[in-house]
Design a protein around this motif. Structure first.
Motif, short mmCIF file in Angstrom:
data_model
loop_
_atom_site.label_atom_id
_atom_site.label_comp_id
_atom_site.label_asym_id
_atom_site.label_seq_id
_atom_site.Cartn_x
_atom_site.Cartn_y
_atom_site.Cartn_z
N GLN A 261 0.83 -1.21 0.00
CA GLN A 261 0.00 0.00 0.00
C GLN A 261 0.86 1.26 0.00
O GLN A 261 0.94 1.99 0.98
CB GLN A 261 -0.94 -0.01 1.22
N SER A 262 1.54 1.48 -1.09
CA SER A 262 2.36 2.68 -1.24
C SER A 262 2.38 3.08 -2.70
O SER A 262 2.41 2.22 -3.59
CB SER A 262 3.79 2.43 -0.75
N CYS A 263 2.36 4.38 -2.93
CA CYS A 263 2.42 4.86 -4.31
C CYS A 263 3.71 4.45 -4.98
O CYS A 263 3.76 4.26 -6.20
CB CYS A 263 2.26 6.38 -4.34
N VAL A 264 4.77 4.29 -4.19
CA VAL A 264 6.08 4.00 -4.77
C VAL A 264 6.45 2.53 -4.67
O VAL A 264 7.57 2.15 -4.99
CB VAL A 264 7.15 4.92 -4.10
N ASN A 265 5.52 1.67 -4.25
CA ASN A 265 5.75 0.23 -4.36
C ASN A 265 5.97 -0.15 -5.83
O ASN A 265 5.31 0.40 -6.72
CB ASN A 265 4.53 -0.56 -3.89
N ALA A 266 6.86 -1.08 -6.08
CA ALA A 266 6.93 -1.67 -7.42
C ALA A 266 5.64 -2.45 -7.66
O ALA A 266 5.17 -3.16 -6.78
CB ALA A 266 8.14 -2.58 -7.52
N LYS A 267 5.07 -2.29 -8.83
CA LYS A 267 3.79 -2.95 -9.13
C LYS A 267 3.83 -3.75 -10.41
O LYS A 267 3.20 -4.80 -10.52
CB LYS A 267 2.67 -1.90 -9.18
N ALA A 381 7.53 0.01 -19.74
CA ALA A 381 7.63 0.80 -18.51
C ALA A 381 6.99 2.17 -18.69
O ALA A 381 6.27 2.66 -17.81
CB ALA A 381 9.08 0.94 -18.10
N ASN A 382 7.22 2.78 -19.84
CA ASN A 382 6.70 4.13 -20.10
C ASN A 382 5.24 4.12 -20.54
O ASN A 382 4.61 5.19 -20.59
CB ASN A 382 7.54 4.81 -21.19
N ASP A 383 4.71 2.96 -20.84
CA ASP A 383 3.33 2.87 -21.30
C ASP A 383 2.37 2.90 -20.11
O ASP A 383 1.71 1.92 -19.77
CB ASP A 383 3.13 1.58 -22.10
N SER A 384 2.33 4.05 -19.45
CA SER A 384 1.53 4.21 -18.25
C SER A 384 1.21 5.68 -18.07
O SER A 384 2.00 6.55 -18.46
CB SER A 384 2.29 3.71 -17.01
N GLU A 385 0.06 5.96 -17.47
CA GLU A 385 -0.27 7.35 -17.17
C GLU A 385 0.51 7.87 -15.97
O GLU A 385 0.52 9.07 -15.71
CB GLU A 385 -1.76 7.50 -16.89
N TYR A 386 1.19 6.95 -15.26
CA TYR A 386 1.95 7.33 -14.07
C TYR A 386 3.43 7.48 -14.40
O TYR A 386 3.93 6.96 -15.39
CB TYR A 386 1.78 6.28 -12.98
N GLY A 387 4.14 8.18 -13.51
CA GLY A 387 5.57 8.36 -13.69
C GLY A 387 6.25 8.71 -12.39
O GLY A 387 6.89 9.76 -12.28
N LEU A 388 6.11 7.84 -11.39
CA LEU A 388 6.69 8.14 -10.07
C LEU A 388 8.11 7.59 -9.97
O LEU A 388 9.08 8.34 -10.02
CB LEU A 388 5.78 7.58 -8.97
N GLY A 389 8.26 6.28 -9.81
CA GLY A 389 9.60 5.70 -9.70
C GLY A 389 9.76 4.51 -10.61
O GLY A 389 8.81 4.03 -11.24
N PHE A 413 16.04 3.76 -9.86
CA PHE A 413 16.99 3.08 -8.98
C PHE A 413 17.54 1.87 -9.72
O PHE A 413 16.79 0.97 -10.11
CB PHE A 413 16.30 2.64 -7.69
N ILE A 414 18.85 1.87 -9.94
CA ILE A 414 19.50 0.79 -10.67
C ILE A 414 20.03 -0.24 -9.68
O ILE A 414 20.80 0.09 -8.78
CB ILE A 414 20.63 1.35 -11.55
N ASN A 415 19.57 -1.48 -9.84
CA ASN A 415 19.93 -2.58 -8.96
C ASN A 415 19.58 -2.27 -7.50
O ASN A 415 20.36 -2.52 -6.57
CB ASN A 415 21.41 -2.93 -9.10
N GLY A 416 18.41 -1.70 -7.31
CA GLY A 416 17.93 -1.37 -5.97
C GLY A 416 16.42 -1.22 -5.99
O GLY A 416 15.76 -1.47 -7.00
N MET A 417 15.89 -0.79 -4.85
CA MET A 417 14.46 -0.61 -4.68
C MET A 417 14.13 0.86 -4.56
O MET A 417 14.77 1.59 -3.80
CB MET A 417 14.00 -1.34 -3.40
N THR A 418 13.17 1.33 -5.32
CA THR A 418 12.77 2.73 -5.26
C THR A 418 12.32 3.07 -3.85
O THR A 418 11.54 2.34 -3.24
CB THR A 418 11.63 3.01 -6.25
N ALA A 419 12.80 4.18 -3.33
CA ALA A 419 12.46 4.59 -1.97
C ALA A 419 12.63 6.09 -1.84
O ALA A 419 13.31 6.74 -2.65
CB ALA A 419 13.35 3.87 -0.96
N SER A 420 12.01 6.66 -0.82
CA SER A 420 12.20 8.08 -0.52
C SER A 420 13.27 8.22 0.55
O SER A 420 13.44 7.35 1.41
CB SER A 420 10.89 8.71 -0.03
#
Length: 458
Positions: A261-267, A381-389, A413-420
């Protein structure tokens, strides 16, 4: 609505109900904030930042109590809730050190006697915040905003009122000037009038794209500055040369932390076809091993979702995706019994037209998408209305740097997990919002970036 109620998503039991504040209480809060902020703006920056370590100390002293409150109100596993409080404290300490650097006057070479850019506070900022990180979402805004000389009024999500009041308690315990920060327990119908009030200088919102559009229209009508951190459907790209074991380990954490439940979770997990079967096998095995249970238990990784209606929405997305042709590899059925539990779920062979690809799935559901090659992965990846991480996994770092410039997102994030993280800016593009939080860019969002030009005295 005359009350808001805090409900424990683990048990479905009511924790406590709160009376909503009326117009008189709102007026009193706005008046106090405007007065306090004018005084606060005159306090030297070097003195303002001394408040931040005191806030950090209060958060750490009360970490257990605050973390348990988070768990009770929205179901986050206790170890993650404790980490959330610690992250808030770290951010306060970080800005205490860096705000004087990032808000220092910047001289500019001109033909004048002296020219500089200075950073003045805008005023009182209304913060409209969500339930998924009930402390972090506020403090990542408030720490830099207060350092910059602003005031902050919090309108929190109505399912976390205890956390909302605890945030203000922490400010009071730390000695933040009375009125400079405040929490409003109000119905959402009151927000438009507060945004329009001349004592509110700007608005920051973390929430859904739909709510962001509404708030943007309200703030735009009033010509108020906005920072919007909205929805996301972050891609997690795995190229054929990636370390698949490490990628799968990180991918599971990136999808299922905070019960997804996070906007920046990988989905959306976009994997080159030649390694997709192996990655999927690893991912499913690791997701299946996550312990589901009482979020107060320290070994629990998957607690309940925050509300039953959120679970219902997620399950509908899963069912629609399966009907569209996705293959269910794991989970996919709400868990019987009390609480809003949904198991870690994996949908395989998801394609661009499916629900799990097009919509933000705000819960523990992963969509695995197969790409023909690296170029196709970037296109997906770019085929989305979103563009967060975005996360990108490959052992070829030279290629990774080139590909990262083609990805439409606020962070890669290269070889890592997107995070704030307070050390670098955070935010999105497209329907994921605009503006930045954190880093040097975030602290300047709610400042008047003012040019001061001085000619020679004659």
């Amino acid at each position: 609505m005359t009350q808001i109620t805090s409900i424990n998503p683990t048990t479905g039991e009511t924790i406590r109900s709160f009376e909503l504040q009326d117009d008189a209480a709102i007026e009193s809060t706005l008046a106090a904030a405007a007065k306090a902020q004018k005084a606060w703006a005159q306090v030297p920056l070097s003195e303002r930042v001394k408040t931040l370590p005191r806030i950090a100390a209060v958060l750490r002293e009360n970490k257990t109590r605050y973390a348990e409150m988070i768990v009770r109100e929205m179901g986050k596993p206790i170890t993650e809730a404790e980490a959330e409080i610690e992250k808030c404290a770290f951010t306060c300490d970080f800005y205490a050190e860096h705000a004087p650097i990032w808000l220092a006057d910047e001289p500019i070479a001109t033909n004048a006697f002296e020219t500089a850019v200075v950073f003045d506070p805008l005023g009182v900022v209304l913060a409209i915040m969500p339930w998924n990180y009930p402390f972090w979402q506020y403090f990542r805004f408030a720490a830099p905003a207060l350092a910059a000389g602003n005031g902050a009024i919090l309108k929190h999500a109505n399912n976390v009122p205890e956390s909302a009041l605890a945030v203000q308690e922490a400010m009071a315990l730390a000695g933040v000037p009375t009125g400079l920060t405040a929490t409003l327990l109000i119905d959402n119908s009151k927000i438009a009038a507060i945004i329009a009030d001349p004592r509110i200088a700007a608005v920051t919102l973390t929430g859904s794209t739909e709510v962001g559009s509404i708030v943007a229209a309200q703030a735009g009508k009033a010509l108020k500055k906005q920072v919007l951190e909205l929805g996301g459907s972050d891609p997690f790209i795995v190229l054929a040369d990636a370390d698949l074991e490490a990628a799968a380990d990180t991918a599971v954490k990136a999808r299922y932390i905070n019960v997804g439940q996070s906007c920046v979770n990988a989905k959306r997990f976009i994997v080159e076809a030649s390694v997709a079967d192996r990655f999927t096998e690893l991912f499913v095995a690791k997701a299946a091993a996550l312990k589901i249970g009482d979020p107060m238990q320290r070994d629990t990784k998957i607690g309940p979702m925050a509300r039953l209606n959120l679970r219902a929405t997620l399950h509908d997305q899963v069912q629609r995706s399966i009907a569209e042709g996705a293959i269910l590899r794991l989970g996919g059925t709400p868990i019987d019994g009390p609480g809003a539990y949904y198991p870690p779920t994996v949908l395989d062979h998801v394609t661009a037209g499916m629900t799990a690809f097009r919509e933000e799935t705000f819960g523990p559901v992963a969509a695995i998408i197969r790409a023909d090659n690296a170029d196709h992965a970037i296109t997906l990846a770019n085929d989305s209305e979103y563009g967060l991480g975005c996360a990108l996994w490959t052992t070829d770092l030279t290629r990774a740097r080139v590909l990262s410039r083609r990805i439409e997102a606020g962070a890669v994030f290269i070889n890592g997990m997107t995070a704030s993280d307070p050390r670098y800016p955070f935010g999105g593009i497209k329907r994921s919002g605009y503006g930045r939080e954190l880093g040097s860019y975030g602290i300047r969002e709610f400042t008047n970036i003012k040019t001061v030009w001085i000619g020679p005295a004659t």
